[in-house]
Motif scaffolding. Structure first.
Motif, short mmCIF file in Angstrom:
data_model
loop_
_atom_site.label_atom_id
_atom_site.label_comp_id
_atom_site.label_asym_id
_atom_site.label_seq_id
_atom_site.Cartn_x
_atom_site.Cartn_y
_atom_site.Cartn_z
N ILE A 212 0.88 -1.17 0.00
CA ILE A 212 0.00 0.00 0.00
C ILE A 212 0.91 1.22 0.00
CG2 ILE A 212 -1.71 1.33 1.28
CD1 ILE A 212 -2.87 -1.30 2.27
N VAL A 213 0.69 2.11 -0.96
CA VAL A 213 1.60 3.24 -1.17
C VAL A 213 0.79 4.53 -1.23
CG1 VAL A 213 3.36 4.25 -2.66
CG2 VAL A 213 3.16 1.75 -2.48
N GLU A 214 1.25 5.55 -0.54
CA GLU A 214 0.65 6.88 -0.61
C GLU A 214 1.51 7.79 -1.48
OE1 GLU A 214 -0.11 8.52 3.23
OE2 GLU A 214 -1.22 6.74 3.94
N LEU A 215 0.86 8.66 -2.25
CA LEU A 215 1.58 9.64 -3.04
C LEU A 215 2.09 10.76 -2.13
CD1 LEU A 215 -0.71 9.98 -6.19
CD2 LEU A 215 1.29 8.51 -5.86
N PRO A 216 3.24 11.35 -2.44
CA PRO A 216 3.78 12.39 -1.55
C PRO A 216 2.93 13.65 -1.53
CG PRO A 216 5.08 12.20 -3.56
CD PRO A 216 4.13 11.05 -3.56
N ASP A 217 2.35 14.01 -2.69
CA ASP A 217 1.48 15.18 -2.77
C ASP A 217 0.74 15.10 -4.10
OD1 ASP A 217 3.25 16.23 -4.81
OD2 ASP A 217 4.54 16.90 -3.17
N GLY A 250 -9.30 14.33 -2.40
CA GLY A 250 -8.22 14.19 -3.36
C GLY A 250 -6.99 13.48 -2.85
N ARG A 251 -7.03 12.94 -1.63
CA ARG A 251 -5.88 12.22 -1.06
C ARG A 251 -6.17 10.73 -1.12
NH1 ARG A 251 -1.45 12.45 1.25
NH2 ARG A 251 -2.07 12.20 3.42
N TYR A 252 -5.30 10.00 -1.81
CA TYR A 252 -5.53 8.57 -2.03
C TYR A 252 -4.30 7.75 -1.68
CZ TYR A 252 -9.82 9.79 -4.49
OH TYR A 252 -11.06 10.27 -4.80
N ARG A 253 -4.56 6.53 -1.26
CA ARG A 253 -3.52 5.51 -1.17
C ARG A 253 -3.80 4.47 -2.25
NH1 ARG A 253 -6.58 4.26 3.77
NH2 ARG A 253 -4.98 5.37 4.95
N PHE A 254 -2.76 3.76 -2.65
CA PHE A 254 -2.89 2.79 -3.73
C PHE A 254 -2.55 1.39 -3.23
CE2 PHE A 254 -2.63 6.80 -5.81
CZ PHE A 254 -3.46 6.67 -6.91
N VAL A 255 -3.47 0.48 -3.47
CA VAL A 255 -3.29 -0.93 -3.14
C VAL A 255 -2.67 -1.60 -4.36
CG1 VAL A 255 -4.39 -3.04 -2.33
CG2 VAL A 255 -5.32 -0.80 -1.67
N PRO A 279 5.82 9.06 1.17
CA PRO A 279 5.89 9.30 2.61
C PRO A 279 5.48 8.07 3.42
CG PRO A 279 3.91 10.29 1.73
CD PRO A 279 4.70 9.80 0.55
N ARG A 280 4.77 7.14 2.76
CA ARG A 280 4.32 5.95 3.49
C ARG A 280 4.19 4.78 2.53
NH1 ARG A 280 -1.11 4.39 6.47
NH2 ARG A 280 -0.29 3.10 8.16
N VAL A 281 4.98 3.75 2.78
CA VAL A 281 4.90 2.49 2.05
C VAL A 281 4.64 1.38 3.06
CG1 VAL A 281 6.08 0.83 0.55
CG2 VAL A 281 6.50 3.29 0.28
N ILE A 282 3.56 0.64 2.88
CA ILE A 282 3.21 -0.47 3.75
C ILE A 282 3.48 -1.77 3.00
CG2 ILE A 282 1.39 -1.60 5.07
CD1 ILE A 282 -0.01 1.13 5.22
#
Length: 324
Positions: A212-217, A250-255, A279-282
């Motif tokens: 699971i990855v979040e975009l920085p901005d 508009g803030r998303y995380r990607f599976v 900023p966040r990688v799970i």
């Protein structure tokens, strides 16, 4: 004085597995595919969060949860739970064909049916069959695929029949009115077995890595920058799904499901790139694919090529003779 005879060793503790119940669900059918779960304690729970909490808090050794359906896509409740609950790892995946049956009370016939109880998702996947076989029927929404049938037996449902998984017939005295009533014969649900955080199993060559990855901005090309971490290393993605983070519009995380194992040089290099970018990688786990299909990739992305490139760079830095 005689010594007491030696006591036999205590039998190993039975492992406990949480699954979305009650008995007869598709999740139970997935758990039945796990060799090490046979002979264990199967703990029926009411939702995904409860199953994962059992694992984190030590009440269960592992939990089986649905993660993706070939017709309806990703299971958002499971994806969100994995994104927000620390301390868990996916250790395996299992595929269950989605088959539905129409059941009634003992002695019922198809001619008796005018009101059908069904979970809305199951109902939607059987609409064409219902339109042909029961064109005048009405739908009574049910809380789950199994609840639709159990409420026939306990008298809390006014329906004449229920759409349920075939496994319900192994546990309850119901009349089978019709089988294989789903409109898509190729429908499959993908399940994952989740345990507490452990080291990944060794690679098999037929593996999958879930992240699971979040975009920085939010800026032009941000998603492309994330995808390039995989594309430039020859890694295929079998799943890319967006889920809102929830803290702002508009803030998303990607599976993400990526073909390969964390111990593959190309996957390890991609994870390093993601870590620098996001900023966040799970890391949810690297585990054998359910279909056991060997992952294919161009030779230029083999482990040997990555190792040779690192050795070349090290030679440049150290001034090793002959390295250019």
């Amino acid at each position: 004085m005689t010594s007491a005879p030696p006591q036999p060793p205590a039998p190993p503790a039975r492992r406990t597995y949480s699954y979305l119940g009650p008995a007869g669900t598709f999740t139970e059918a997935a758990l039945a595919q796990v060799p090490e779960a046979r002979g264990g304690v199967w703990k029926s729970v009411r939702n995904v969060a409860e199953a994962l909490e059992d694992v984190v808090e030590g009440r269960s050794d592992a939990a089986m949860i649905a993660i993706e359906n070939s017709v309806d896509g990703g299971v958002s409740t499971a994806q969100d739970a994995l994104a927000t609950m620390p301390g868990v790892r996916i250790v395996g995946e299992y595929l269950v064909p989605v088959r539905f049956v129409l059941v009634g009370r003992p002695g019922a016939t198809l001619d008796d049916v005018s009101l059908v109880a069904a979970h809305p998702v199951a109902y939607a996947q059987c609409l064409r069959w219902l339109g042909r076989a029961l064109p005048a029927h009405a739908h009574l929404p049910a809380a789950s695929n199994v609840a639709s049938a159990l409420e026939l037996l306990d008298g809390t449902s006014g329906a004449d029949a229920a759409i349920s998984p075939p496994g319900i017939l192994e546990h309850h005295d119901l009349e089978l009115l019709a089988e294989d009533i789903g409109d898509n014969p190729n429908a499959v649900t993908r399940f994952v077995l989740v345990a507490r955080t452990i080291a990944p199993q060794p690679p098999t060559g037929a593996d999958k890595t879930s992240l699971i990855v979040e975009l920085p901005d939010d800026h032009p090309g941000a998603l492309l920058e994330m995808l390039e971490q995989f594309a430039t290393r020859g890694i295929n993605l079998s799943l890319l799904a967006s889920r809102p983070i929830g803290d702002a519009l508009g803030r998303y995380r990607f599976v993400i499901d990526a073909d390969g194992h964390i111990q593959d040089e190309r996957m390890a290099d991609a994870l390093l790139g993601l870590r620098r970018f996001s900023p966040r990688v799970i890391f949810l786990g690297s585990y054998p694919r359910a279909d056991r299909a060997v992952v294919r990739y161009p030779e230029r992305y083999s482990d040997d090529i990555f190792v040779e490139a690192r050795d070349w760079l090290r030679g440049l830095i150290t001034g090793e003779p002959g390295v250019r």
